[in-house]
Structures are given as C-alpha cells and as structure tokens.
Design a protein around this motif. Structure first.
Motif, PDB file in Angstrom:
ATOM      1  N   ARG A  18     -15.209   4.274 -17.314  1.00 38.68           N
ATOM      2  CA  ARG A  18     -16.055   2.755 -17.607  1.00 38.68           C
ATOM      3  C   ARG A  18     -15.567   2.968 -15.124  1.00 38.68           C
ATOM      4  O   ARG A  18     -16.557   2.876 -14.246  1.00 38.68           O
ATOM      5  N   CYS A  19     -13.982   3.565 -14.741  1.00 41.72           N
ATOM      6  CA  CYS A  19     -14.395   3.421 -13.250  1.00 41.72           C
ATOM      7  C   CYS A  19     -15.299   4.322 -12.712  1.00 41.72           C
ATOM      8  O   CYS A  19     -15.690   5.143 -11.643  1.00 41.72           O
ATOM      9  N   ALA A  20     -15.281   5.300 -12.989  1.00 43.85           N
ATOM     10  CA  ALA A  20     -16.143   6.208 -13.331  1.00 43.85           C
ATOM     11  C   ALA A  20     -17.895   6.332 -12.738  1.00 43.85           C
ATOM     12  O   ALA A  20     -18.045   6.654 -12.119  1.00 43.85           O
ATOM     13  N   GLU A  21     -18.643   5.763 -13.247  1.00 43.52           N
ATOM     14  CA  GLU A  21     -19.623   5.095 -13.760  1.00 43.52           C
ATOM     15  C   GLU A  21     -19.354   4.296 -12.733  1.00 43.52           C
ATOM     16  O   GLU A  21     -20.533   4.546 -11.312  1.00 43.52           O
ATOM     17  N   VAL A  22     -18.775   3.676 -12.682  1.00 50.28           N
ATOM     18  CA  VAL A  22     -19.221   2.986 -10.805  1.00 50.28           C
ATOM     19  C   VAL A  22     -18.672   3.672  -9.465  1.00 50.28           C
ATOM     20  O   VAL A  22     -19.677   3.492  -8.579  1.00 50.28           O
ATOM     21  N   ALA A  23     -17.817   4.548 -10.372  1.00 54.75           N
ATOM     22  CA  ALA A  23     -17.834   5.445  -8.596  1.00 54.75           C
ATOM     23  C   ALA A  23     -18.895   5.652  -8.368  1.00 54.75           C
ATOM     24  O   ALA A  23     -19.022   6.251  -7.033  1.00 54.75           O
ATOM     25  N   GLY A  24     -20.107   6.680  -8.999  1.00 53.95           N
ATOM     26  CA  GLY A  24     -20.372   7.054  -8.991  1.00 53.95           C
ATOM     27  C   GLY A  24     -22.302   6.572  -8.139  1.00 53.95           C
ATOM     28  O   GLY A  24     -22.601   6.843  -7.871  1.00 53.95           O
ATOM     29  N   ARG A  25     -21.418   5.081  -8.299  1.00 52.39           N
ATOM     30  CA  ARG A  25     -22.785   4.360  -7.152  1.00 52.39           C
ATOM     31  C   ARG A  25     -22.420   4.238  -6.247  1.00 52.39           C
ATOM     32  O   ARG A  25     -23.207   3.458  -5.124  1.00 52.39           O
ATOM     33  N   GLU A  26     -21.109   4.568  -5.813  1.00 55.18           N
ATOM     34  CA  GLU A  26     -20.544   3.837  -4.545  1.00 55.18           C
ATOM     35  C   GLU A  26     -19.436   4.842  -3.959  1.00 55.18           C
ATOM     36  O   GLU A  26     -18.781   5.615  -3.586  1.00 55.18           O
ATOM     37  N   SER A  27     -20.648   5.357  -3.218  1.00 53.24           N
ATOM     38  CA  SER A  27     -20.593   6.843  -2.596  1.00 53.24           C
ATOM     39  C   SER A  27     -19.659   6.407  -0.820  1.00 53.24           C
ATOM     40  O   SER A  27     -19.378   7.382   0.054  1.00 53.24           O
ATOM     41  N   ALA A  28     -19.739   5.035  -0.992  1.00 52.89           N
ATOM     42  CA  ALA A  28     -18.895   4.399   0.676  1.00 52.89           C
ATOM     43  C   ALA A  28     -18.026   4.825   0.396  1.00 52.89           C
ATOM     44  O   ALA A  28     -17.030   5.011   1.914  1.00 52.89           O
ATOM     45  N   TYR A  29     -17.047   4.798  -0.585  1.00 54.17           N
ATOM     46  CA  TYR A  29     -15.883   5.057  -0.678  1.00 54.17           C
ATOM     47  C   TYR A  29     -14.897   6.538  -1.233  1.00 54.17           C
ATOM     48  O   TYR A  29     -15.721   7.116  -1.551  1.00 54.17           O
ATOM     49  N   ASP A  30     -14.082   6.158  -0.449  1.00 52.38           N
ATOM     50  CA  ASP A  30     -12.893   8.013  -0.743  1.00 52.38           C
ATOM     51  C   ASP A  30     -12.434   7.748  -1.394  1.00 52.38           C
ATOM     52  O   ASP A  30     -12.282   8.897  -2.631  1.00 52.38           O
ATOM     53  N   VAL A  31     -11.768   6.454  -1.913  1.00 51.17           N
ATOM     54  CA  VAL A  31     -10.542   6.953  -2.767  1.00 51.17           C
ATOM     55  C   VAL A  31     -11.116   5.557  -2.989  1.00 51.17           C
ATOM     56  O   VAL A  31     -11.260   4.367  -3.355  1.00 51.17           O
ATOM     57  N   VAL A  32     -10.819   5.576  -5.256  1.00 54.45           N
ATOM     58  CA  VAL A  32     -11.361   5.484  -5.831  1.00 54.45           C
ATOM     59  C   VAL A  32      -9.788   4.087  -6.946  1.00 54.45           C
ATOM     60  O   VAL A  32      -9.038   5.538  -7.732  1.00 54.45           O
ATOM     61  N   VAL A  33      -8.936   3.406  -6.686  1.00 58.35           N
ATOM     62  CA  VAL A  33      -8.841   2.851  -7.925  1.00 58.35           C
ATOM     63  C   VAL A  33      -8.373   2.468  -9.373  1.00 58.35           C
ATOM     64  O   VAL A  33      -9.417   1.327  -9.044  1.00 58.35           O
ATOM     65  N   ASN A  34      -7.532   2.990 -10.174  1.00 62.52           N
ATOM     66  CA  ASN A  34      -8.041   2.227 -11.836  1.00 62.52           C
ATOM     67  C   ASN A  34      -6.731   1.426 -11.816  1.00 62.52           C
ATOM     68  O   ASN A  34      -5.840   1.644 -11.713  1.00 62.52           O
ATOM     69  N   ILE A  35      -7.187  -0.483 -11.633  1.00 58.35           N
ATOM     70  CA  ILE A  35      -6.030  -0.755 -12.324  1.00 58.35           C
ATOM     71  C   ILE A  35      -6.304  -1.326 -13.483  1.00 58.35           C
ATOM     72  O   ILE A  35      -7.213  -2.727 -13.568  1.00 58.35           O
ATOM     73  N   GLN A  36      -5.487  -1.703 -14.392  1.00 62.88           N
ATOM     74  CA  GLN A  36      -5.666  -2.091 -15.648  1.00 62.88           C
ATOM     75  C   GLN A  36      -6.063  -3.540 -15.509  1.00 62.88           C
ATOM     76  O   GLN A  36      -5.078  -4.299 -14.857  1.00 62.88           O
ATOM     77  N   GLY A  37      -6.780  -4.146 -16.712  1.00 56.94           N
ATOM     78  CA  GLY A  37      -6.667  -5.474 -16.328  1.00 56.94           C
ATOM     79  C   GLY A  37      -6.347  -6.472 -17.419  1.00 56.94           C
ATOM     80  O   GLY A  37      -6.310  -7.575 -17.279  1.00 56.94           O
ATOM     81  N   ASP A  38      -5.065  -6.102 -18.162  1.00 58.78           N
ATOM     82  CA  ASP A  38      -3.806  -6.690 -18.490  1.00 58.78           C
ATOM     83  C   ASP A  38      -3.164  -7.145 -17.851  1.00 58.78           C
ATOM     84  O   ASP A  38      -2.033  -7.556 -18.998  1.00 58.78           O
ATOM     85  N   GLU A  39      -3.053  -7.185 -16.595  1.00 55.30           N
ATOM     86  CA  GLU A  39      -1.953  -6.573 -16.003  1.00 55.30           C
ATOM     87  C   GLU A  39      -1.892  -8.014 -14.649  1.00 55.30           C
ATOM     88  O   GLU A  39      -1.748  -7.946 -13.452  1.00 55.30           O
ATOM     89  N   PRO A  40      -1.972  -9.658 -15.022  1.00 53.82           N
ATOM     90  CA  PRO A  40      -2.403 -10.360 -14.272  1.00 53.82           C
ATOM     91  C   PRO A  40      -1.119 -10.866 -12.952  1.00 53.82           C
ATOM     92  O   PRO A  40      -1.436 -11.674 -12.410  1.00 53.82           O
ATOM     93  N   PHE A  41       0.220 -10.544 -13.257  1.00 50.96           N
ATOM     94  CA  PHE A  41       1.334 -10.343 -12.825  1.00 50.96           C
ATOM     95  C   PHE A  41       1.529  -8.902 -11.408  1.00 50.96           C
ATOM     96  O   PHE A  41       2.359  -9.151 -10.549  1.00 50.96           O
ATOM     97  N   ILE A  42       0.375  -7.999 -11.086  1.00 49.54           N
ATOM     98  CA  ILE A  42       0.498  -6.984 -10.738  1.00 49.54           C
ATOM     99  C   ILE A  42       0.903  -7.651  -9.223  1.00 49.54           C
ATOM    100  O   ILE A  42       0.598  -7.809  -8.802  1.00 49.54           O
ATOM    101  N   ASP A  43       2.031  -6.609  -8.759  1.00 48.94           N
ATOM    102  CA  ASP A  43       2.287  -7.038  -7.105  1.00 48.94           C
ATOM    103  C   ASP A  43       1.412  -5.791  -6.323  1.00 48.94           C
ATOM    104  O   ASP A  43       1.178  -4.354  -7.001  1.00 48.94           O
TER     105      ASP A  43
END
Length: 246
Positions: free
Chosen positions: A82-107
């Motif tokens: 799913r992240c790769a699909e978004v990254a395919g549209r967003e060529s302006a970014y060099d790095v893409v971070v995949n953050i899990q959507g079930d960690e509401p308290f991530i530091d």
C-alpha cells in the motif's frame, strides 16, 4: 549528500479479522488513526504525512480532521504494498517511511531514528528498529519477532524463534548469557527500493516464518537495524484498549 525529502505513510484498512474498524476506534476522544497521524507529524525529519487506505470511511474521517489521505487498491497483500502505491505517485520524496496504523502512541523520536541512517549512509536501502529484550516470556513468544545483525548493524535474520540459539545452555538462563533484540516494525525505504521490493515474490524464508522482511533479505537487500530505547504499544485486539493507562 543533498537534502532528502521524507514522506511518512500510514497504511490503514477497515477490514481486520482481529479488530474490524480498528483505525476509527475512539481512544480518549480521538480516533486511533488520528493519534498515529499526529504522532508521526511530530517527527522532526518527516516532511509530509499521508494515510493510505482502501476504505471510504477512513478516507472521509482523515479529511474531516484535516489530514492528508490517498485511496489505494483493495488488493494489496501488505501495508508495504500500500505504501509502494503511494510512493509511485510521489516522486518528489527520496525516503518513504511505513508507520503502522495501530500504534497510536508511537514516539516521534523512533521515526527520526529510522530516517537518520538513510540520510547519513547513501548505500543503505532499508532501515528499521530493534529494542533489547528484557523478559524471558517475550523471548519465547512467537508473536514477538526477533532479529540478529552484524557489526555494522545490518540485519542477518528475523525470526519468530529466539535467536541466536544458545547451545548447551538451559533456556531459563539464556537472558543472562546473551543479548536478544525484538524487532520494532517501522520501516524506512529509499523510494526506489520500496518500489522494487513491492515487486518481489514471497521467498522460501518468508513462507516459513510469515515475515515479509525475510523476502527482502532473501532478495539481497540490506536492512539497517537501529537500536531504540523506546517501547512501542500496538493495538491488535479490542481488549488491548483496556491496557491504555493515560
């Protein structure tokens, strides 16, 4: 190295067998996906944040609280795809971070920890985190993924088993004899590496352990493992909500 732009992507799907509708569950007045989004936005090395979803309810909710969201296909096998699909549209970014959507308290500092090595070491393709284990129960829990790495902190292997195996040592003494590390499931990718790994087919190791990062190792990608001091707390089941103490 030129200044790199980093995109944080939060994959979110409504249909979960263990916890349907999890991204929209209310946690002390805010939805889970909103809490994740706000925490990711606090990371100093993140330039933009987007939720990637195939569900209209999640899409509308993120727009309602002022977040950025994109629709993705409903056929993806993993959050990475799913992240790769978004990254395919967003060529302006060099790095893409995949953050899990079930960690509401991530530091937010953990997110920066994932990004920093990719900014400093041009040869790195993927980065992630690990934390030293402190209890025996976690060491032998197959739901907690363990990792071993080389002297330059490149991952050698990920496993649901306790690794390394201590020969001729009673398992009750393993924690006293060696350091063990659990994997923290945040991934930073060079954009091109993310697009490439999303095209890889599952390998033998992944099929054995049901861990997609083994697909990347088996395909020859280098994964840097940063050591973090901060714990994570994911919401996997409805009863996990009862563990929230703030």
């Amino acid at each position: 190295m030129k200044q790199q732009k980093t995109l944080g992507v939060i994959p979110a799907r409504y249909a979960s067998s263990r916890f349907p509708g999890k991204p929209l569950v209310d946690i002390r007045g805010k939805s889970m996906i909103r809490r994740v989004y706000e925490q990711v936005s606090k990371a100093s090395l993140i330039d933009a944040v987007v939720v990637a979803t195939d569900d209209e309810r999640i899409y509308d909710h993120v727009q309602d609280f002022g977040g950025t969201v994109q629709f993705t296909e409903d056929t993806h096998r993993s959050g990475t795809d799913r992240c790769a699909e978004v990254a395919g549209r967003e060529s302006a970014y060099d790095v893409v971070v995949n953050i899990q959507g079930d960690e509401p308290f991530i530091d937010p500092r953990q997110i920066d920890q994932v990004i920093q090595p990719l900014r400093e070491q041009a040869q790195l393709e993927i980065s992630t985190l690990a934390k030293r284990l402190s209890d025996e129960g976690t060491l032998f829990n197959p739901n907690v993924v363990k990792v071993v790495f080389d002297r330059e902190q490149r991952a050698l292997y990920f496993s649901r088993s306790a690794i390394p195996y201590l020969r001729d040592v009673d398992p009750s003494l393993w924690m006293d004899k060696a350091d063990f590390y659990k994997h923290i499931g945040i991934y930073g990718f060079r954009r091109n590496a993310l697009l490439a790994v999303s095209r890889e087919s599952p390998g033998t190791l992944e099929q054995c352990e049901s861990l997609e990062q083994l697909r990347w190792l088996e395909a020859g990608y280098r994964i840097y493992v940063g050591i973090t001091q901060w714990e994570t707390f994911g919401i996997d089941h409805p009863e996990d909500l009862d563990k929230i103490t703030f």
